[in-house]
Scaffold this active site. Structure first.
Site, PDB file in Angstrom:
ATOM      1  N   ILE A 126       0.838  -1.201   0.000  1.00  0.00           N
ATOM      2  CA  ILE A 126       0.000   0.000   0.000  1.00  0.00           C
ATOM      3  C   ILE A 126       0.872   1.250   0.000  1.00  0.00           C
ATOM      4  O   ILE A 126       1.945   1.269   0.630  1.00  0.00           O
ATOM      5  CB  ILE A 126      -0.959  -0.012   1.216  1.00  0.00           C
ATOM      6  CG1 ILE A 126      -2.087   1.000   1.019  1.00  0.00           C
ATOM      7  CG2 ILE A 126      -0.206   0.256   2.503  1.00  0.00           C
ATOM      8  CD1 ILE A 126      -3.206   0.852   2.042  1.00  0.00           C
ATOM      9  N   GLY A 157       0.200  -5.519   0.669  1.00  0.00           N
ATOM     10  CA  GLY A 157      -0.838  -5.676  -0.349  1.00  0.00           C
ATOM     11  C   GLY A 157      -0.403  -6.553  -1.514  1.00  0.00           C
ATOM     12  O   GLY A 157      -1.249  -7.139  -2.207  1.00  0.00           O
ATOM     13  N   ASP A 181      -1.563  -9.949  -0.738  1.00  0.00           N
ATOM     14  CA  ASP A 181      -3.007 -10.019  -0.996  1.00  0.00           C
ATOM     15  C   ASP A 181      -3.253 -10.230  -2.489  1.00  0.00           C
ATOM     16  O   ASP A 181      -4.089 -11.035  -2.892  1.00  0.00           O
ATOM     17  CB  ASP A 181      -3.698  -8.717  -0.562  1.00  0.00           C
ATOM     18  CG  ASP A 181      -3.615  -8.464   0.933  1.00  0.00           C
ATOM     19  OD1 ASP A 181      -4.468  -8.971   1.669  1.00  0.00           O
ATOM     20  OD2 ASP A 181      -2.686  -7.753   1.371  1.00  0.00           O
ATOM     21  N   GLU A 233       1.399  -6.300   7.292  1.00  0.00           N
ATOM     22  CA  GLU A 233       0.365  -5.447   7.887  1.00  0.00           C
ATOM     23  C   GLU A 233       0.501  -5.252   9.397  1.00  0.00           C
ATOM     24  O   GLU A 233       0.278  -4.160   9.906  1.00  0.00           O
ATOM     25  CB  GLU A 233      -1.030  -6.000   7.542  1.00  0.00           C
ATOM     26  CG  GLU A 233      -1.504  -5.644   6.137  1.00  0.00           C
ATOM     27  CD  GLU A 233      -0.983  -6.580   5.040  1.00  0.00           C
ATOM     28  OE1 GLU A 233      -0.015  -7.343   5.305  1.00  0.00           O
ATOM     29  OE2 GLU A 233      -1.525  -6.539   3.929  1.00  0.00           O
ATOM     30  N   ASP A 266      -6.395  -6.951   5.612  1.00  0.00           N
ATOM     31  CA  ASP A 266      -7.855  -6.999   5.444  1.00  0.00           C
ATOM     32  C   ASP A 266      -8.329  -7.084   3.997  1.00  0.00           C
ATOM     33  O   ASP A 266      -9.515  -6.931   3.727  1.00  0.00           O
ATOM     34  CB  ASP A 266      -8.511  -5.788   6.137  1.00  0.00           C
ATOM     35  CG  ASP A 266      -7.910  -4.460   5.713  1.00  0.00           C
ATOM     36  OD1 ASP A 266      -7.020  -4.465   4.842  1.00  0.00           O
ATOM     37  OD2 ASP A 266      -8.315  -3.429   6.259  1.00  0.00           O
TER      38      ASP A 266
HETATM   39  C1  LIG Z   1      -7.755  -0.809   3.296  1.00  0.00           C
HETATM   40  C2  LIG Z   1      -6.384  -1.000   2.701  1.00  0.00           C
HETATM   41  C3  LIG Z   1      -5.831  -2.323   2.972  1.00  0.00           C
HETATM   42  C4  LIG Z   1      -4.449  -2.539   2.482  1.00  0.00           C
HETATM   43  C5  LIG Z   1      -3.420  -2.788   3.329  1.00  0.00           C
HETATM   44  C6  LIG Z   1      -2.090  -2.976   2.860  1.00  0.00           C
HETATM   45  C7  LIG Z   1      -1.078  -2.934   3.723  1.00  0.00           C
HETATM   46  C8  LIG Z   1       0.316  -3.013   3.301  1.00  0.00           C
HETATM   47  O1  LIG Z   1       0.641  -3.078   2.134  1.00  0.00           O
HETATM   48  S1  LIG Z   1       1.487  -2.995   4.566  1.00  0.00           S
HETATM   49  C9  LIG Z   1       3.000  -2.777   3.729  1.00  0.00           C
HETATM   50  C10 LIG Z   1       3.368  -1.326   3.522  1.00  0.00           C
HETATM   51  N1  LIG Z   1       4.645  -1.247   2.859  1.00  0.00           N
HETATM   52  C11 LIG Z   1       5.806  -1.112   3.494  1.00  0.00           C
HETATM   53  O2  LIG Z   1       5.862  -0.991   4.691  1.00  0.00           O
HETATM   54  C12 LIG Z   1       7.052  -1.120   2.599  1.00  0.00           C
HETATM   55  C13 LIG Z   1       7.796   0.196   2.654  1.00  0.00           C
HETATM   56  N2  LIG Z   1       8.880   0.188   1.686  1.00  0.00           N
HETATM   57  C14 LIG Z   1      10.048  -0.458   1.886  1.00  0.00           C
HETATM   58  O3  LIG Z   1      10.281  -1.109   2.874  1.00  0.00           O
HETATM   59  C15 LIG Z   1      11.104  -0.300   0.819  1.00  0.00           C
HETATM   60  O4  LIG Z   1      10.744   0.760  -0.011  1.00  0.00           O
HETATM   61  C16 LIG Z   1      11.306  -1.560  -0.042  1.00  0.00           C
HETATM   62  C17 LIG Z   1      12.056  -2.622   0.775  1.00  0.00           C
HETATM   63  C18 LIG Z   1       9.989  -2.147  -0.532  1.00  0.00           C
HETATM   64  C19 LIG Z   1      12.167  -1.205  -1.279  1.00  0.00           C
HETATM   65  O5  LIG Z   1      13.370  -0.591  -0.848  1.00  0.00           O
HETATM   66  P1  LIG Z   1      14.251   0.270  -1.867  1.00  0.00           P
HETATM   67  O6  LIG Z   1      15.507   0.627  -1.153  1.00  0.00           O
HETATM   68  O7  LIG Z   1      14.383  -0.459  -3.146  1.00  0.00           O
HETATM   69  O8  LIG Z   1      13.391   1.550  -2.197  1.00  0.00           O
HETATM   70  P2  LIG Z   1      13.218   2.898  -1.325  1.00  0.00           P
HETATM   71  O9  LIG Z   1      14.392   3.760  -1.535  1.00  0.00           O
HETATM   72  O10 LIG Z   1      12.845   2.542   0.063  1.00  0.00           O
HETATM   73  O11 LIG Z   1      11.933   3.563  -2.011  1.00  0.00           O
HETATM   74  C20 LIG Z   1      12.013   4.144  -3.303  1.00  0.00           C
HETATM   75  C21 LIG Z   1      10.890   5.140  -3.392  1.00  0.00           C
HETATM   76  O12 LIG Z   1       9.635   4.452  -3.245  1.00  0.00           O
HETATM   77  C22 LIG Z   1       8.902   5.020  -2.160  1.00  0.00           C
HETATM   78  N3  LIG Z   1       8.151   3.955  -1.474  1.00  0.00           N
HETATM   79  C23 LIG Z   1       8.581   2.714  -1.175  1.00  0.00           C
HETATM   80  N4  LIG Z   1       7.611   2.042  -0.555  1.00  0.00           N
HETATM   81  C24 LIG Z   1       6.562   2.861  -0.462  1.00  0.00           C
HETATM   82  C25 LIG Z   1       5.248   2.720   0.091  1.00  0.00           C
HETATM   83  N5  LIG Z   1       4.819   1.561   0.624  1.00  0.00           N
HETATM   84  N6  LIG Z   1       4.431   3.768   0.022  1.00  0.00           N
HETATM   85  C26 LIG Z   1       4.817   4.928  -0.555  1.00  0.00           C
HETATM   86  N7  LIG Z   1       6.039   5.121  -1.099  1.00  0.00           N
HETATM   87  C27 LIG Z   1       6.889   4.087  -1.041  1.00  0.00           C
HETATM   88  C28 LIG Z   1       9.954   5.624  -1.262  1.00  0.00           C
HETATM   89  O13 LIG Z   1       9.386   6.604  -0.421  1.00  0.00           O
HETATM   90  C29 LIG Z   1      10.919   6.174  -2.290  1.00  0.00           C
HETATM   91  O14 LIG Z   1      10.378   7.362  -2.795  1.00  0.00           O
HETATM   92  P3  LIG Z   1      11.333   8.685  -3.007  1.00  0.00           P
HETATM   93  O15 LIG Z   1      11.876   9.013  -1.667  1.00  0.00           O
HETATM   94  O16 LIG Z   1      10.398   9.712  -3.565  1.00  0.00           O
HETATM   95  O17 LIG Z   1      12.398   8.244  -3.976  1.00  0.00           O
END
Ligand SMILES: CCC/C=C/C=C/C(=O)SCCNC(=O)CCNC(=O)[C@H](O)C(C)(C)COP(=O)(O)OP(=O)(O)OC[C@H]1O[C@@H](n2cnc3c(N)ncnc32)[C@H](O)[C@@H]1OP(=O)(O)O
Length: 301
Positions: free
Chosen positions: A91, A147, A150, A170, A178
């Site tokens: 997400i 997600g 999911d 999550e 969810d």
């Molecule tokens: C009702 C809705 C129900 C849905 C629920 C869903 C829940 C979930 O999905 S929980 C999981 C949420 N995700 C995370 O916690 C992951 C966060 N991201 C990371 O841990 C890392 O980015 C990752 C290991 C996936 C990749 O690492 P990498 O070094 O390759 O990249 P980064 O330098 O961290 O990121 C690059 C740019 O992407 C942006 N970004 C990464 N993940 C997210 C995210 N989940 N949401 C928004 N943006 C994300 C990050 O900010 C960087 O952007 P920028 O700084 O502009 O370059």
């Protein structure tokens, strides 16, 4: 930085986002849809610079996209993959704040009612994959977070690269998953204990374990090898009768959720009409003549 993103998310009304998502029919801002062959549709999660994080547009565009695919009689099989470095970061933590954390409503009951509607809407983003009768092959490279799990559990065939990892993330962001993982993952992985462990600890599961527990059926050295195999597999599925492949998908999913007796009953009712297809004769004839099904022309479905 984060707070300015969250503020802008609050200003972004759903109506505005929906207009943007639907501005060009068939073209999407979070997805790249292509047609490697007439019968194969390739859907790429396409925000590589944000690691394919699932923003607002994504949650509605997936529904629009898979509803179109379901109605597209040329398409017989779908391949889903992620553009860029990883499959998906789950997400979009910046874009989703207003929807998920601030449901509109005049009191608590109305807030809660609207929250329920929001969650149901997000669930549809992946349920639509399962409801689409065309078989869906998903190809995962690098991270598949939150997600992403999911999403892939709603697909029919899962492939990954050796560098792939999966994380039911999550609980780390304070919620119970969810939108499908808790419902579908136990039906994909045999071990209930392993599902519980993954969902309760949010530990990463790497490709070899994903293969050994049955989350994926094949692991490839790299993304190029995986995509080549995914397309070849899609080609095999597409060469079969669509009456046969789509009927197989629908009945496998029905049987997963019902008793054997109910599944058999549903199957009998299904095939009492579907066996009337000319595809059975065409396929059987090709088998007798030792011809490839790729030489047989089946009508669109
Ligand atoms: C009702 C809705 C129900 C849905 C629920 C869903 C829940 C979930 O999905 S929980 C999981 C949420 N995700 C995370 O916690 C992951 C966060 N991201 C990371 O841990 C890392 O980015 C990752 C290991 C996936 C990749 O690492 P990498 O070094 O390759 O990249 P980064 O330098 O961290 O990121 C690059 C740019 O992407 C942006 N970004 C990464 N993940 C997210 C995210 N989940 N949401 C928004 N943006 C994300 C990050 O900010 C960087 O952007 P920028 O700084 O502009 O370059």
């Amino acid at each position: 930085m984060l707070s300015s993103f969250v503020r802008s998310a609050f200003r972004n009304t759903p109506a505005v986002c929906q207009l943007r998502a639907m501005s060009t029919s068939g073209s999407f801002s979070s997805l790249l849809v292509s047609r490697p062959t007439e019968a194969i549709t390739h859907v790429q999660l396409n925000r590589p610079e944000k690691r394919n994080a699932m923003n607002r547009a994504f949650w509605s565009e997936m529904v629009e996209c898979f509803n179109q695919i379901a109605e597209d009689s040329d398409c017989r099989v779908v391949v889903v993959s992620g553009a860029g470095k990883i499959f998906t970061a789950g997400i979009d933590l910046m874009d989703m704040a207003s929807d998920v954390m601030q449901p509109a409503g005049d009191d608590m009951a109305r807030n809660a009612w609207n929250m329920r509607k929001i969650i149901s809407k997000y669930q549809e983003t992946f349920s639509v994959i399962e409801k689409c009768p065309k078989p869906v092959v998903v190809a995962v490279h690098g991270a598949c977070v939150g997600g992403g799990v999911d999403l892939i559990t709603a697909c029919d065939i899962r492939l990954c690269t050796q560098d792939a990892w999966f994380q039911v993330k999550e609980v780390d962001i304070g919620l119970a998953a969810d939108v499908g993982t808790l419902q579908r993952l136990p039906k994909v992985i045999g071990s209930r204990s392993l599902v519980n462990e993954l969902a309760l600890t949010a530990r990463k599961m790497y490709a070899d374990e994903a293969k050994s527990c049955g989350l994926v059926s094949r692991v490839f050295a790299d993304k190029d090898a995986m995509m080549a195999a995914a397309m070849e597999m899609a080609g095999e599925i597409a060469s079969r009768s669509p009456v046969a492949t789509q009927g197989t998908k629908v009945n496998l999913i029905y049987s997963r959720d019902h008793s054997v007796a109910e599944g058999l009953d549903y199957m009998a009712s299904w095939n009492m009409s579907m066996l009337l297809t000319q595809d059975v004769m065409k396929s059987a004839q090709a088998a007798m003549e030792k011809k490839s099904l790729k030489t047989v022309v089946f009508s669109k479905l």
